[in-house]
Design an enzyme around this catalytic site. Structure first.
Site, short mmCIF file in Angstrom:
data_model
loop_
_atom_site.label_atom_id
_atom_site.label_comp_id
_atom_site.label_asym_id
_atom_site.label_seq_id
_atom_site.Cartn_x
_atom_site.Cartn_y
_atom_site.Cartn_z
N ARG A 173 39.75 -19.63 48.48
CA ARG A 173 40.66 -19.28 47.39
C ARG A 173 41.86 -20.16 47.03
O ARG A 173 42.54 -19.87 46.07
CB ARG A 173 41.20 -17.74 47.86
CG ARG A 173 40.53 -16.63 47.08
CD ARG A 173 41.08 -15.38 47.72
NE ARG A 173 41.07 -14.18 46.92
CZ ARG A 173 40.32 -13.44 46.86
NH1 ARG A 173 39.39 -13.30 47.82
NH2 ARG A 173 40.46 -12.44 46.10
N ARG B 51 39.98 1.44 46.50
CA ARG B 51 40.78 0.77 47.15
C ARG B 51 42.34 0.76 46.82
O ARG B 51 42.50 0.98 45.73
CB ARG B 51 40.19 -0.81 46.88
CG ARG B 51 39.17 -1.24 47.85
CD ARG B 51 38.54 -2.41 47.37
NE ARG B 51 39.35 -3.72 47.12
CZ ARG B 51 38.95 -4.73 46.87
NH1 ARG B 51 37.66 -5.02 46.81
NH2 ARG B 51 39.80 -5.58 46.47
N LYS C 279 31.22 -10.13 42.48
CA LYS C 279 31.05 -11.22 43.33
C LYS C 279 30.36 -10.03 44.31
O LYS C 279 29.27 -10.51 45.13
CB LYS C 279 32.29 -11.95 44.03
CG LYS C 279 32.99 -12.71 43.23
CD LYS C 279 34.29 -13.48 43.87
CE LYS C 279 35.36 -12.50 44.42
NZ LYS C 279 36.24 -12.08 43.19
N ARG D 259 36.46 1.15 39.54
CA ARG D 259 35.63 0.68 40.75
C ARG D 259 35.74 2.13 41.91
O ARG D 259 36.95 2.32 42.42
CB ARG D 259 35.94 -0.40 41.62
CG ARG D 259 35.35 -0.59 42.78
CD ARG D 259 35.21 -2.04 43.43
NE ARG D 259 36.54 -2.45 43.20
CZ ARG D 259 36.81 -3.93 43.63
NH1 ARG D 259 35.85 -4.76 43.58
NH2 ARG D 259 38.08 -4.41 43.47
N ARG E 162 46.88 -9.66 40.74
CA ARG E 162 45.93 -10.38 41.51
C ARG E 162 45.30 -11.42 40.63
O ARG E 162 44.97 -12.61 40.78
CB ARG E 162 44.83 -9.57 42.01
CG ARG E 162 45.13 -8.63 43.24
CD ARG E 162 44.33 -7.51 43.29
NE ARG E 162 42.90 -7.59 43.44
CZ ARG E 162 42.01 -6.50 43.57
NH1 ARG E 162 42.55 -5.42 43.42
NH2 ARG E 162 40.68 -6.67 43.85
P1 AP5 Z 1 32.78 -5.98 42.31
O1 AP5 Z 1 31.48 -6.58 42.59
O2 AP5 Z 1 33.36 -4.98 43.44
O3 AP5 Z 1 33.84 -7.38 42.05
P2 AP5 Z 1 34.31 -8.30 42.87
O4 AP5 Z 1 34.27 -9.72 42.29
O5 AP5 Z 1 33.88 -8.54 44.38
O6 AP5 Z 1 35.67 -7.76 43.23
P3 AP5 Z 1 36.97 -7.84 44.33
O7 AP5 Z 1 38.12 -6.90 43.51
O8 AP5 Z 1 36.51 -7.39 45.39
O9 AP5 Z 1 37.48 -9.19 44.37
P4 AP5 Z 1 38.84 -9.56 44.87
O10 AP5 Z 1 38.40 -11.09 45.00
O11 AP5 Z 1 39.96 -9.41 44.28
O12 AP5 Z 1 38.90 -8.83 46.30
P5 AP5 Z 1 38.68 -9.39 47.71
O13 AP5 Z 1 38.13 -7.98 48.37
O14 AP5 Z 1 37.93 -10.53 47.93
O15 AP5 Z 1 32.65 -5.16 40.99
C1 AP5 Z 1 34.03 -4.72 40.48
C2 AP5 Z 1 33.63 -3.30 39.61
O16 AP5 Z 1 33.09 -3.84 38.38
C3 AP5 Z 1 32.93 -2.51 40.34
O17 AP5 Z 1 33.11 -1.06 40.22
C4 AP5 Z 1 31.38 -2.68 39.84
O18 AP5 Z 1 30.51 -1.75 39.80
C5 AP5 Z 1 31.65 -3.37 38.38
N1 AP5 Z 1 30.92 -4.31 37.73
C6 AP5 Z 1 30.12 -5.51 38.49
N2 AP5 Z 1 29.60 -6.12 37.71
C7 AP5 Z 1 29.58 -5.82 36.53
C8 AP5 Z 1 29.06 -5.92 35.19
N3 AP5 Z 1 28.33 -7.01 34.97
N4 AP5 Z 1 29.35 -5.06 34.26
C9 AP5 Z 1 30.11 -3.91 34.54
N5 AP5 Z 1 30.63 -3.73 35.44
C10 AP5 Z 1 30.56 -4.33 36.59
O19 AP5 Z 1 40.20 -9.36 48.34
C11 AP5 Z 1 41.24 -8.45 48.29
C12 AP5 Z 1 42.57 -9.16 48.76
O20 AP5 Z 1 42.48 -9.74 50.10
C13 AP5 Z 1 43.14 -10.53 47.85
O21 AP5 Z 1 43.74 -10.03 46.96
C14 AP5 Z 1 44.07 -11.07 49.17
O22 AP5 Z 1 45.18 -10.49 49.18
C15 AP5 Z 1 42.94 -10.92 50.18
N6 AP5 Z 1 42.03 -12.03 50.38
C16 AP5 Z 1 40.58 -12.03 50.35
N7 AP5 Z 1 40.26 -13.13 50.74
C17 AP5 Z 1 41.32 -13.98 50.58
C18 AP5 Z 1 41.30 -15.43 50.92
N8 AP5 Z 1 40.38 -16.18 51.04
N9 AP5 Z 1 42.53 -16.07 51.18
C19 AP5 Z 1 43.60 -15.23 50.92
N10 AP5 Z 1 43.56 -13.92 50.66
C20 AP5 Z 1 42.49 -13.47 50.63
#
Ligand code: AP5
Length: 215
Positions: A95, A157, A20, A129, A168
């Site tokens: 979410r 992270r 994402k 990552r 997660r």
């Molecule tokens: P990346 O692009 O970083 O993936 P992402 O989908 O953004 O992953 P996140 O881990 O950031 O998502 P998340 O939803 O768990 O975390 P968030 O910060 O929102 O890619 C990942 C890796 O893969 C990278 O190294 C990249 O280079 C590689 N990659 C990408 N595409 C690729 C491909 N096609 N092929 C190969 N490699 C690839 O949330 C963190 C925490 O915050 C949650 O756990 C929760 O506790 C809280 N939180 C956040 N939002 C909310 C909400 N709305 N409600 C409640 N809690 C929330």
């Protein structure tokens, strides 16, 4: 920009590590909508050691969702800013079903781009990552290596350990995956195979946005 997208928000949806954040820059550039990542907002609050940050960290470290009230408070503040008038690109929000229902009262959503990736691939993506704290650029040790001269400054992270990733993923399947049906029923869910190479995924997203802006 046409009326299908103009003034409306877009959601990029998918499990942790689906790509994402990686794909958000492209969507933001194509549509002119600022990216809003609730994960980044929460990590900023943790870094500031604010009350919200301390409470959020206790959930994030366990791979659990932060309570809806906290998230919706952050989103309402963000939507009140001037640059939100043309719609935002939400990354990692909503979410839960209550978050999605609340969002309907705050902004119109024109499309939900859903990245579909299998769980096994997610674990290797997340544990490899690394993020550049100076530019925010997301890298991967194997799939998107950073240039040699910046490797020493890259960060991992706190919630990117294998155990937390599995929690997660389980949280995603229980609480977040049902949103696919919520948006499918509204006819605005666009699924993309997120397991190809980064450039292939970008091309698929580009084609969907181009088709939508041509509607
Ligand atoms: P990346 O692009 O970083 O993936 P992402 O989908 O953004 O992953 P996140 O881990 O950031 O998502 P998340 O939803 O768990 O975390 P968030 O910060 O929102 O890619 C990942 C890796 O893969 C990278 O190294 C990249 O280079 C590689 N990659 C990408 N595409 C690729 C491909 N096609 N092929 C190969 N490699 C690839 O949330 C963190 C925490 O915050 C949650 O756990 C929760 O506790 C809280 N939180 C956040 N939002 C909310 C909400 N709305 N409600 C409640 N809690 C929330």
């Amino acid at each position: 920009m046409n009326s299908m997208i103009n003034g409306k928000s877009i959601i990029i949806f998918g499990p942790p590590g689906a790509g994402k954040g990686t794909q958000s820059g492209l969507i933001s550039t194509m549509t002119g909508k600022p990216q809003v990542s609730t994960g980044d907002m929460l990590r900023d609050a943790v870094a500031d050691d604010s009350d919200v940050g301390r409470e959020a960290k206790s959930y994030m470290d366990k791979g659990l969702l932060v309570p809806d009230e906290i998230i919706l408070q952050l989103i309402k503040i963000r939507l009140s800013r001037d640059d939100a008038k043309s719609g935002l690109l939400f990354d990692g929000f909503p979410r839960t079903i209550p978050q999605a229902i609340a969002l309907e009262t705050l902004t119109d959503v024109s499309m939900v781009i859903s990245l579909v990736v299998e769980d096994d691939e997610i674990v290797s993506r997340i544990t490899g990552r690394r993020t550049d704290p100076e530019t925010g650029e997301i890298y991967h040790l194997e799939y998107k290596p950073a240039p040699q001269h910046i490797r020493d400054r890259l960060l991992q992270r706190d919630d990117d350990t294998e155990d937390t990733v599995r929690n997660r993923l389980s949280t995603f399947h229980k609480q977040t995956a049902p949103l696919s049906d919520f948006y499918r029923d509204k006819g605005i869910l666009f699924e993309v195979n997120g397991s190809g190479e980064i450039k292939q995924v970008s091309s698929s997203i580009e084609a969907i946005i181009e088709a939508k802006t041509g509607d």
